[in-house]
Scaffold this motif. Structure first.
Motif, PDB file in Angstrom:
ATOM      1  N   GLY A  66       0.770  -1.238   0.000  1.00 21.41           N
ATOM      2  CA  GLY A  66       0.000   0.000   0.000  1.00 21.41           C
ATOM      3  C   GLY A  66       0.799   1.283   0.000  1.00 21.41           C
ATOM      4  N   GLY A  67       1.964   1.308   0.658  1.00 24.63           N
ATOM      5  CA  GLY A  67       2.719   2.541   0.749  1.00 24.63           C
ATOM      6  C   GLY A  67       3.224   3.062  -0.574  1.00 24.63           C
ATOM      7  N   SER A  68       3.346   2.183  -1.571  1.00 28.51           N
ATOM      8  CA  SER A  68       3.787   2.610  -2.899  1.00 28.51           C
ATOM      9  C   SER A  68       2.627   2.739  -3.876  1.00 28.51           C
ATOM     10  CB  SER A  68       4.822   1.617  -3.453  1.00 28.51           C
ATOM     11  OG  SER A  68       6.079   1.831  -2.845  1.00 28.51           O
ATOM     12  N   ILE A  69       1.420   2.597  -3.384  1.00 33.20           N
ATOM     13  CA  ILE A  69       0.236   2.834  -4.207  1.00 33.20           C
ATOM     14  C   ILE A  69      -0.227   4.259  -3.918  1.00 33.20           C
ATOM     15  CG2 ILE A  69      -2.144   2.135  -4.681  1.00 33.20           C
ATOM     16  CD1 ILE A  69      -1.350  -0.684  -3.729  1.00 33.20           C
ATOM     17  N   PRO A  70      -0.093   5.179  -4.889  1.00 33.09           N
ATOM     18  CA  PRO A  70      -0.370   6.589  -4.598  1.00 33.09           C
ATOM     19  C   PRO A  70      -1.734   6.833  -3.971  1.00 33.09           C
ATOM     20  CG  PRO A  70       0.689   6.373  -6.742  1.00 33.09           C
ATOM     21  CD  PRO A  70       0.381   4.974  -6.276  1.00 33.09           C
ATOM     22  N   GLU A  71      -2.747   6.060  -4.409  1.00 33.20           N
ATOM     23  CA  GLU A  71      -4.087   6.270  -3.876  1.00 33.20           C
ATOM     24  C   GLU A  71      -4.157   5.916  -2.396  1.00 33.20           C
ATOM     25  OE1 GLU A  71      -4.095   5.772  -8.184  1.00 33.20           O
ATOM     26  OE2 GLU A  71      -3.338   4.501  -6.577  1.00 33.20           O
ATOM     27  N   THR A  72      -3.506   4.805  -2.016  1.00 33.08           N
ATOM     28  CA  THR A  72      -3.493   4.394  -0.615  1.00 33.08           C
ATOM     29  C   THR A  72      -2.689   5.378   0.218  1.00 33.08           C
ATOM     30  OG1 THR A  72      -3.724   2.057  -1.176  1.00 33.08           O
ATOM     31  CG2 THR A  72      -2.781   2.567   0.981  1.00 33.08           C
ATOM     32  N   ARG A  73      -1.510   5.729  -0.266  1.00 35.41           N
ATOM     33  CA  ARG A  73      -0.665   6.678   0.458  1.00 35.41           C
ATOM     34  C   ARG A  73      -1.399   8.007   0.652  1.00 35.41           C
ATOM     35  NH1 ARG A  73       3.443   6.448  -2.699  1.00 35.41           N
ATOM     36  NH2 ARG A  73       3.355   8.519  -3.659  1.00 35.41           N
ATOM     37  N   GLY A  74      -2.083   8.443  -0.402  1.00 42.20           N
ATOM     38  CA  GLY A  74      -2.802   9.704  -0.325  1.00 42.20           C
ATOM     39  C   GLY A  74      -3.939   9.681   0.684  1.00 42.20           C
ATOM     40  N   ARG A  75      -4.636   8.548   0.752  1.00 42.86           N
ATOM     41  CA  ARG A  75      -5.746   8.449   1.708  1.00 42.86           C
ATOM     42  C   ARG A  75      -5.226   8.497   3.146  1.00 42.86           C
ATOM     43  NH1 ARG A  75     -10.589   6.161  -0.541  1.00 42.86           N
ATOM     44  NH2 ARG A  75     -11.520   6.258   1.534  1.00 42.86           N
ATOM     45  N   ILE A  76      -4.111   7.811   3.413  1.00 40.77           N
ATOM     46  CA  ILE A  76      -3.544   7.824   4.767  1.00 40.77           C
ATOM     47  C   ILE A  76      -3.043   9.214   5.111  1.00 40.77           C
ATOM     48  CG2 ILE A  76      -1.758   6.874   6.276  1.00 40.77           C
ATOM     49  CD1 ILE A  76      -1.873   4.304   4.594  1.00 40.77           C
ATOM     50  N   GLU A  77      -2.409   9.879   4.152  1.00 37.85           N
ATOM     51  CA  GLU A  77      -1.909  11.238   4.379  1.00 37.85           C
ATOM     52  C   GLU A  77      -3.053  12.205   4.659  1.00 37.85           C
ATOM     53  OE1 GLU A  77       2.300  11.266   1.909  1.00 37.85           O
ATOM     54  OE2 GLU A  77       0.473  11.868   0.861  1.00 37.85           O
ATOM     55  N   GLN A  78      -4.128  12.056   3.915  1.00 40.42           N
ATOM     56  CA  GLN A  78      -5.288  12.915   4.124  1.00 40.42           C
ATOM     57  C   GLN A  78      -5.909  12.661   5.496  1.00 40.42           C
ATOM     58  OE1 GLN A  78      -8.736  12.153   1.592  1.00 40.42           O
ATOM     59  NE2 GLN A  78      -9.128  14.352   1.435  1.00 40.42           N
ATOM     60  N   LEU A  79      -5.972  11.409   5.901  1.00 40.80           N
ATOM     61  CA  LEU A  79      -6.550  11.053   7.198  1.00 40.80           C
ATOM     62  C   LEU A  79      -5.762  11.665   8.346  1.00 40.80           C
ATOM     63  CD1 LEU A  79      -8.598   9.237   8.815  1.00 40.80           C
ATOM     64  CD2 LEU A  79      -6.858   7.427   8.674  1.00 40.80           C
ATOM     65  N   TRP A  80      -4.415  11.548   8.279  1.00 35.15           N
ATOM     66  CA  TRP A  80      -3.555  11.956   9.385  1.00 35.15           C
ATOM     67  C   TRP A  80      -3.057  13.401   9.276  1.00 35.15           C
ATOM     68  CZ3 TRP A  80      -1.739   9.514  13.825  1.00 35.15           C
ATOM     69  CH2 TRP A  80      -2.111   8.175  13.983  1.00 35.15           C
ATOM     70  N   GLY A  81      -3.057  13.946   8.075  1.00 35.42           N
ATOM     71  CA  GLY A  81      -2.387  15.222   7.886  1.00 35.42           C
ATOM     72  C   GLY A  81      -0.888  15.071   8.041  1.00 35.42           C
ATOM     73  N   ALA A  82      -0.364  13.914   7.624  1.00 35.95           N
ATOM     74  CA  ALA A  82       1.056  13.589   7.767  1.00 35.95           C
ATOM     75  C   ALA A  82       1.579  13.041   6.445  1.00 35.95           C
ATOM     76  CB  ALA A  82       1.266  12.557   8.878  1.00 35.95           C
ATOM     77  N   SER A  83       2.896  13.012   6.306  1.00 37.21           N
ATOM     78  CA  SER A  83       3.532  12.524   5.090  1.00 37.21           C
ATOM     79  C   SER A  83       3.885  11.046   5.257  1.00 37.21           C
ATOM     80  CB  SER A  83       4.803  13.344   4.819  1.00 37.21           C
ATOM     81  OG  SER A  83       5.279  13.112   3.522  1.00 37.21           O
ATOM     82  N   VAL A  84       3.541  10.216   4.279  1.00 41.79           N
ATOM     83  CA  VAL A  84       3.735   8.763   4.356  1.00 41.79           C
ATOM     84  C   VAL A  84       4.882   8.341   3.446  1.00 41.79           C
ATOM     85  CG1 VAL A  84       2.679   6.511   3.895  1.00 41.79           C
ATOM     86  CG2 VAL A  84       1.333   8.329   4.979  1.00 41.79           C
ATOM     87  N   TYR A  85       5.763   7.488   3.976  1.00 45.36           N
ATOM     88  CA  TYR A  85       6.929   6.993   3.245  1.00 45.36           C
ATOM     89  C   TYR A  85       6.917   5.467   3.274  1.00 45.36           C
ATOM     90  CZ  TYR A  85       8.501  11.778   4.062  1.00 45.36           C
ATOM     91  OH  TYR A  85       8.575  13.145   4.116  1.00 45.36           O
ATOM     92  N   ASP A  86       7.080   4.866   2.115  1.00 45.12           N
ATOM     93  CA  ASP A  86       7.062   3.407   2.025  1.00 45.12           C
ATOM     94  C   ASP A  86       8.458   2.843   2.225  1.00 45.12           C
ATOM     95  OD1 ASP A  86       5.931   0.918   1.654  1.00 45.12           O
ATOM     96  OD2 ASP A  86       6.140   0.952  -0.526  1.00 45.12           O
ATOM     97  N   TYR A  87       8.538   1.714   2.945  1.00 44.76           N
ATOM     98  CA  TYR A  87       9.783   0.983   3.160  1.00 44.76           C
ATOM     99  C   TYR A  87       9.580  -0.469   2.729  1.00 44.76           C
ATOM    100  CZ  TYR A  87      11.955   4.674   6.060  1.00 44.76           C
ATOM    101  OH  TYR A  87      12.520   5.832   6.514  1.00 44.76           O
ATOM    102  N   TYR A  88      10.695  -1.116   2.354  1.00 49.40           N
ATOM    103  CA  TYR A  88      10.645  -2.530   1.989  1.00 49.40           C
ATOM    104  C   TYR A  88      11.751  -3.288   2.715  1.00 49.40           C
ATOM    105  CZ  TYR A  88      11.324  -6.875  -0.555  1.00 49.40           C
ATOM    106  OH  TYR A  88      11.483  -8.207  -0.864  1.00 49.40           O
ATOM    107  N   GLY A  89      11.402  -4.419   3.280  1.00 50.66           N
ATOM    108  CA  GLY A  89      12.401  -5.286   3.906  1.00 50.66           C
ATOM    109  C   GLY A  89      11.959  -6.732   3.826  1.00 50.66           C
ATOM    110  N   LEU A  90      12.843  -7.625   4.215  1.00 52.36           N
ATOM    111  CA  LEU A  90      12.469  -9.036   4.264  1.00 52.36           C
ATOM    112  C   LEU A  90      13.281  -9.729   5.347  1.00 52.36           C
ATOM    113  CD1 LEU A  90      13.887 -10.944   1.158  1.00 52.36           C
ATOM    114  CD2 LEU A  90      14.689  -8.725   1.876  1.00 52.36           C
ATOM    115  N   SER A  91      12.641 -10.669   6.011  1.00 54.19           N
ATOM    116  CA  SER A  91      13.223 -11.273   7.205  1.00 54.19           C
ATOM    117  C   SER A  91      14.514 -12.014   6.910  1.00 54.19           C
ATOM    118  CB  SER A  91      12.213 -12.233   7.836  1.00 54.19           C
ATOM    119  OG  SER A  91      11.890 -13.281   6.949  1.00 54.19           O
ATOM    120  N   ASP A  92      14.695 -12.479   5.697  1.00 53.78           N
ATOM    121  CA  ASP A  92      15.836 -13.340   5.396  1.00 53.78           C
ATOM    122  C   ASP A  92      17.125 -12.568   5.141  1.00 53.78           C
ATOM    123  OD1 ASP A  92      14.302 -15.870   5.360  1.00 53.78           O
ATOM    124  OD2 ASP A  92      13.259 -14.845   3.740  1.00 53.78           O
TER     125      ASP A  92
END
Length: 445
Positions: free
Chosen positions: A227-253
């Motif tokens: 979701g963090g790299s989907i502009p629509e999802t990121r935008g909805r969260i930003e609008q909800l919080w009034g904050a800037s959202v940044y996507d991260y990627y990791g993997l346990s291995d």
């Protein structure tokens, strides 16, 4: 690093802004040493390389890594079971291992990810570099609300401490207590999953919080879902919080977060000095063209405890090789489009939940929650997408359904039945959301 000034744009300017030729030279030097280390220290790698008739001295260019065999999650589990507790992919004595994380085991036996002190220190320095690129500074108050129980994302909080921020190791505490902490300490940055960021914001509003006045959160780091790299999802969260959202990627291995957004938010800058990336056709194993989607294959470059040579992640991704407007030159992950194991094939068309999410989050008469339900009726697959209308919607639900169906068909080429439900009908995820309900098991038996 040559200065501790909060105003400097980069954590390590020389590294982060070097030319592509310098990146490639650095990676080749690290790769040659790392594969030699794996061969010398790991019985499993030595046997696999010998069986494939390859050796470390054959690596003269970055492309030469393609001579070497793949490993995958099954390889990790099998080798760990064969030589417990860590497996014989490990290339150092146990006395050199100072930390392990472990996968959740959701796809089988939990697998341990071991670190030497040098591995751990390098990882945490990268997390500080990544936090800095996302705008975190020593003046911030950071709440780490990721699971600490063996989860690889837990120690990433130490990157914020290294950077100099005030850190609160919250973990996965109940939402009401987390909101109290955010308000009491006026935290400015938080890290969680996209689903939980949305859930927490909705919960705060229901409990009477004004997210902009009562809280001080100005940056939200998210990971664990596309979701963090989907502009629509990121935008909805930003609008909800009034904050800037940044996507991260990791993997346990490998380690916590391997890529993250800078303040330009035009992809996720990759940890190129730690991990070599290939993007391949999942079926043929051949590389795809730059920018095209394919399965991500990773080779560690500095993690000595358990090297990962050509690890097939199962993540379907694409990369942007062009320099970013921020001045950083590392390749950028465009986000995870999906996984091989959650990809649906509907009438011959590949469909990922993230493709549906982009449509669900565009329509502001929908809550943004969704679920894909797949049935097989009379030997034919049928996809139903369940969505919710917002509170206060007074129109006809079939109008929303028809609009969603048209948009989905136009964007993905997939036809689906759309069911519009009342608000709060679909389950809310407090961490990773389960978006697919596949009911086709056993149909052919």
């Amino acid at each position: 690093m040559t200065t501790t000034s909060d105003e400097r744009p980069y954590w390590d300017a020389k590294l982060e802004t070097q030319s592509r030729a310098d990146w490639d030279a650095l990676k080749l030097s690290l790769l040659q040493k790392h594969v030699a280390h794996a061969y010398a220290g790991s019985p499993a790698y030595r046997a696999a390389f010998d069986a494939a008739k390859v050796s470390p001295d054959q690596i003269k260019s970055l492309d030469d890594i393609r001579r070497f065999p793949f490993i995958d999650k099954r390889t990790l589990r099998d080798r760990q079971l064969a030589v417990p507790p860590f497996g014989d992919l490990v290339a150092v004595p146990e006395r050199d291992i100072v930390y392990i994380s472990a996968s959740s085991g959701s796809t089988g036996v939990p697998t341990a990810s071991p670190f030497t002190q040098s591995d751990f220190d390098g990882w945490i320095d990268y997390e500080a570099r990544q936090f800095w690129s996302s705008g975190m500074r020593p003046s911030d108050r950071y709440v780490h609300s990721l699971n600490f129980s063996l989860f690889i994302g837990g120690p990433c909080v130490l990157g914020a401490q290294k950077l100099g921020a005030l850190t609160i190791h919250a973990g996965t505490i109940p939402s009401d207590r987390l909101l109290q902490i955010l308000r009491q300490f006026q935290a400015t940055v938080i890290w969680t999953t996209p689903s939980y960021a949305w859930y927490l914001g909705e919960t705060a509003i229901k409990e009477g919080y004004d997210l902009r006045k009562d809280l001080a959160v100005r940056r939200i780091f998210v990971a664990g879902e596309p979701g963090g790299s989907i502009p629509e999802t990121r935008g909805r969260i930003e609008q909800l919080w009034g904050a800037s959202v940044y996507d991260y990627y990791g993997l346990s291995d490998i380690f916590g977060s391997c890529a993250g957004m800078c303040e330009q938010k035009e992809g996720l800058h990759w940890a190129e000095d730690h991990i070599l990336v290939e993007v391949i056709d999942p079926d043929s194993g051949e590389p795809v063209k730059p920018g095209d989607r394919g399965e991500m294959v990773l080779t560690t470059l500095q993690k000595t405890a358990r090297p990962m040579i050509r690890f097939r992640t199962g993540d379907i991704v694409s990369f942007n090789p062009e320099p970013c407007r921020c001045g950083r030159t590392a390749i950028r992950l465009n986000g995870v489009h999906g996984r091989r194991d959650d990809m649906l094939i509907i009438k011959g068309v590949n469909l990922f939940p993230s493709d549906v999410e982009a449509v669900a989050r565009q329509d502001h008469e929908l809550t943004g929650e969704y679920r894909l339900v797949v049935d097989r009726i009379n030997h034919l697959d049928r996809l139903t997408v369940e969505v919710e209308h917002i509170h206060g919607y007074n129109g006809e639900t079939h109008t929303l359904a028809d609009r969603f169906e048209r948009k989905l068909k136009a964007i993905t080429g997939v036809s689906a039945a759309v069911s519009v439900l009342k608000p709060d009908t679909l389950p809310r995820a407090t961490h990773k959301a389960k978006r697919v309900e596949d009911r086709r098991s056993g149909v052919w038996s």
